[in-house]
Write a protein that holds these residues in place. Sequence first.
Motif, mmCIF file in Angstrom:
data_model
loop_
_atom_site.group_PDB
_atom_site.id
_atom_site.type_symbol
_atom_site.label_atom_id
_atom_site.label_comp_id
_atom_site.label_asym_id
_atom_site.label_seq_id
_atom_site.Cartn_x
_atom_site.Cartn_y
_atom_site.Cartn_z
ATOM 1 N N ASP A 361 -14.399 -18.813 45.396
ATOM 2 C CA ASP A 361 -14.626 -20.212 45.756
ATOM 3 C C ASP A 361 -13.724 -21.147 44.961
ATOM 4 O O ASP A 361 -13.173 -22.113 45.509
ATOM 5 N N ALA A 362 -13.560 -20.867 43.665
ATOM 6 C CA ALA A 362 -12.729 -21.739 42.831
ATOM 7 C C ALA A 362 -11.272 -21.672 43.265
ATOM 8 O O ALA A 362 -10.586 -22.703 43.361
ATOM 9 N N PHE A 363 -10.774 -20.450 43.534
ATOM 10 C CA PHE A 363 -9.400 -20.333 44.021
ATOM 11 C C PHE A 363 -9.228 -21.080 45.342
ATOM 12 O O PHE A 363 -8.228 -21.784 45.547
ATOM 13 N N ALA A 364 -10.191 -20.926 46.244
ATOM 14 C CA ALA A 364 -10.093 -21.591 47.545
ATOM 15 C C ALA A 364 -10.053 -23.104 47.387
ATOM 16 O O ALA A 364 -9.220 -23.782 48.000
ATOM 17 N N GLU A 365 -10.940 -23.638 46.564
ATOM 18 C CA GLU A 365 -10.994 -25.095 46.377
ATOM 19 C C GLU A 365 -9.726 -25.620 45.720
ATOM 20 O O GLU A 365 -9.187 -26.668 46.107
ATOM 21 N N THR A 366 -9.215 -24.902 44.711
ATOM 22 C CA THR A 366 -7.998 -25.337 44.007
ATOM 23 C C THR A 366 -6.796 -25.321 44.933
ATOM 24 O O THR A 366 -6.005 -26.277 44.972
ATOM 25 N N ILE A 367 -6.649 -24.257 45.694
ATOM 26 C CA ILE A 367 -5.506 -24.136 46.603
ATOM 27 C C ILE A 367 -5.587 -25.169 47.722
ATOM 28 O O ILE A 367 -4.595 -25.831 48.056
ATOM 29 N N MET A 368 -6.777 -25.365 48.292
ATOM 30 C CA MET A 368 -6.919 -26.327 49.390
ATOM 31 C C MET A 368 -6.712 -27.754 48.912
ATOM 32 O O MET A 368 -6.125 -28.584 49.627
ATOM 33 N N ALA A 369 -7.178 -28.068 47.710
ATOM 34 C CA ALA A 369 -6.963 -29.415 47.173
ATOM 35 C C ALA A 369 -5.472 -29.699 47.009
ATOM 36 O O ALA A 369 -4.999 -30.809 47.283
ATOM 37 N N LEU A 370 -4.733 -28.703 46.588
ATOM 38 C CA LEU A 370 -3.290 -28.879 46.417
ATOM 39 C C LEU A 370 -2.602 -28.994 47.772
ATOM 40 O O LEU A 370 -1.720 -29.844 47.965
ATOM 41 N N LEU A 371 -2.993 -28.173 48.726
ATOM 42 C CA LEU A 371 -2.386 -28.221 50.054
ATOM 43 C C LEU A 371 -2.624 -29.560 50.753
ATOM 44 O O LEU A 371 -1.814 -29.981 51.590
ATOM 45 N N SER A 372 -3.706 -30.219 50.404
ATOM 46 C CA SER A 372 -4.044 -31.498 51.046
ATOM 47 C C SER A 372 -3.213 -32.660 50.525
ATOM 48 O O SER A 372 -3.269 -33.760 51.073
ATOM 49 N N ASP A 373 -2.442 -32.454 49.478
ATOM 50 C CA ASP A 373 -1.665 -33.530 48.855
ATOM 51 C C ASP A 373 -0.205 -33.087 48.738
ATOM 52 O O ASP A 373 0.238 -32.605 47.708
ATOM 53 N N LYS A 374 0.546 -33.245 49.820
ATOM 54 C CA LYS A 374 1.934 -32.784 49.852
ATOM 55 C C LYS A 374 2.804 -33.512 48.838
ATOM 56 O O LYS A 374 3.734 -32.919 48.262
ATOM 57 N N GLN A 375 2.537 -34.798 48.599
ATOM 58 C CA GLN A 375 3.314 -35.548 47.614
ATOM 59 C C GLN A 375 3.128 -34.953 46.220
ATOM 60 O O GLN A 375 4.086 -34.800 45.461
ATOM 61 N N LYS A 376 1.884 -34.601 45.894
ATOM 62 C CA LYS A 376 1.611 -33.993 44.600
ATOM 63 C C LYS A 376 2.325 -32.651 44.471
ATOM 64 O O LYS A 376 2.880 -32.323 43.414
ATOM 65 N N MET A 377 2.330 -31.879 45.541
ATOM 66 C CA MET A 377 3.003 -30.588 45.513
ATOM 67 C C MET A 377 4.500 -30.766 45.235
ATOM 68 O O MET A 377 5.088 -30.023 44.441
ATOM 69 N N GLU A 378 5.116 -31.751 45.876
ATOM 70 C CA GLU A 378 6.543 -32.007 45.659
ATOM 71 C C GLU A 378 6.803 -32.442 44.223
ATOM 72 O O GLU A 378 7.766 -32.002 43.588
ATOM 73 N N GLU A 379 5.945 -33.328 43.707
ATOM 74 C CA GLU A 379 6.110 -33.797 42.330
ATOM 75 C C GLU A 379 5.945 -32.655 41.334
ATOM 76 O O GLU A 379 6.711 -32.543 40.369
ATOM 77 N N MET A 380 4.955 -31.801 41.568
ATOM 78 C CA MET A 380 4.763 -30.650 40.687
ATOM 79 C C MET A 380 5.962 -29.706 40.736
ATOM 80 O O MET A 380 6.387 -29.170 39.710
ATOM 81 N N GLY A 381 6.505 -29.511 41.933
ATOM 82 C CA GLY A 381 7.671 -28.659 42.061
ATOM 83 C C GLY A 381 8.857 -29.180 41.263
ATOM 84 O O GLY A 381 9.541 -28.430 40.574
ATOM 85 N N LYS A 382 9.089 -30.483 41.306
ATOM 86 C CA LYS A 382 10.195 -31.101 40.560
ATOM 87 C C LYS A 382 9.946 -31.021 39.057
ATOM 88 O O LYS A 382 10.860 -30.725 38.280
ATOM 89 N N LYS A 383 8.718 -31.306 38.640
ATOM 90 C CA LYS A 383 8.392 -31.245 37.210
ATOM 91 C C LYS A 383 8.564 -29.827 36.671
ATOM 92 O O LYS A 383 9.085 -29.621 35.570
ATOM 93 N N GLY A 384 8.125 -28.837 37.444
ATOM 94 C CA GLY A 384 8.250 -27.454 37.012
ATOM 95 C C GLY A 384 9.704 -27.045 36.841
ATOM 96 O O GLY A 384 10.073 -26.419 35.841
ATOM 97 N N ARG A 385 10.529 -27.409 37.814
ATOM 98 C CA ARG A 385 11.953 -27.084 37.728
ATOM 99 C C ARG A 385 12.587 -27.734 36.504
ATOM 100 O O ARG A 385 13.330 -27.096 35.745
ATOM 101 N N ASP A 386 12.316 -29.010 36.300
ATOM 102 C CA ASP A 386 12.879 -29.729 35.143
ATOM 103 C C ASP A 386 12.433 -29.078 33.838
ATOM 104 O O ASP A 386 13.223 -28.956 32.885
ATOM 105 N N TYR A 387 11.178 -28.652 33.785
ATOM 106 C CA TYR A 387 10.625 -28.102 32.542
ATOM 107 C C TYR A 387 11.274 -26.772 32.180
ATOM 108 O O TYR A 387 11.649 -26.556 31.025
ATOM 109 N N VAL A 388 11.413 -25.879 33.161
ATOM 110 C CA VAL A 388 12.005 -24.582 32.816
ATOM 111 C C VAL A 388 13.494 -24.722 32.506
ATOM 112 O O VAL A 388 14.029 -23.983 31.667
#
Length: 427
Positions: A361-388
Amino acid sequence: MASEKTSSQKTRILIISQHFPPEKSGNASRISDMSKFLVGNDSEVTVLAPHPNFPHGSFKRKWIISEERMVNGVRLINLFSWQPDSKDPGFVQRMAYYLSFPFHAVLWSAFNYRKFDVIMTSAPPIFTGFAGLSSKVLFRKKWVMDIRDLWINASISLGFLKKGSFFERISRMYEQACYSRADMIGVTTHELGEDIIRTYNGISASKVKVTPNGVDTNFFYPMKMEKKDQIIYAGNIGHAQDLENVILAMKKINEVYHLKFIIAGDGDIKAQLQQVVTDKGLEEVVIFPGLVPREEVPKMFSESLIGIAPLKKLKTLEYAVPTKAYEYMACGIPFVGSGEGEIRKLAELSGGGIISANSPDAFAETIMALLSDKQKMEEMGKKGRDYVEKHYSRQQIASNLRSNIDTILFRNVNADKIKGVSYAGSE
């Protein structure tokens, strides 16, 4: 004994590793990248590895005593070791595989130690240290231990080794001897280094250096391509990964989103997970493509929506950060992980990941919450790339490792003046 080498000469490094490409394990790519980038940092590098055999049963057996070739400027020598021919070998075959290679490496090193300034052994498995220990004791060579996890602790927590057993006591004595004699102990995370200092007696904090797994940011990068309706896991399908709970979460996720969950790789529990998929009727949702050529992995990550990095919630895994988490971020996709300790720190500090509780249930809720916010997903992707790019490129990690190797070769470090575990290079 003074070294005959001067600082103007190339440093001659021997790396002993149980895994190396064309094997597709995480440590095979780690050692391949590390050796390649060390060559780029004015080093001569030789790698000793067994003939390719992992995953077991996926390579044709070779009976050649040794085989040599050049790979990316690295001299690779494959030594004969026992090669299990089944996907799930029994205990005797596994131990023959793990023990025959380091003993062959000990013999090879005894005849060739004069050709090297420093020997680096990569563990697990813990037995690779035999060659480093013998070269240190008999020939007084500088020795770097590359430690990726606490194999004994993890084996106990996962039920493979009984606490207090004879095998545990012997293994602890052996590791104590190794850690005490090594000139440098490279660890992938701060927590792993602190665990070693807490667990073993008289280990100087000054010689423990954080040398992260990291990622080759030139190889793993965001590719411009259309996204597929999929989330992905790529790597070892083993006991430490909480993949079953993610699989069980897919039923709830697919009530809202029509996604596929790609589990690429191989490992000890793959058949068990495939049975779970069959039992739950998820064959059209959870896909097992098997081992994927490394050159195809960045594309698979870039076309996926989310990368999955699930660790079981065990105290003995709190030091761990799966290499795949760095690779997801390098490819510009957010990751959903689980577990505590270092993986949570990475998610929070980078902004490139989210940590879920360890339940379907926790995995499902976490994944679905992220999928519902495409802008957040894009921002996280950029932050992750910059960080590594800033903190975890294998190019920079290799440069820092070379600096630390120079330190043990040319300087006397006063251990009493240094407190805590330090990074392999400037922070």
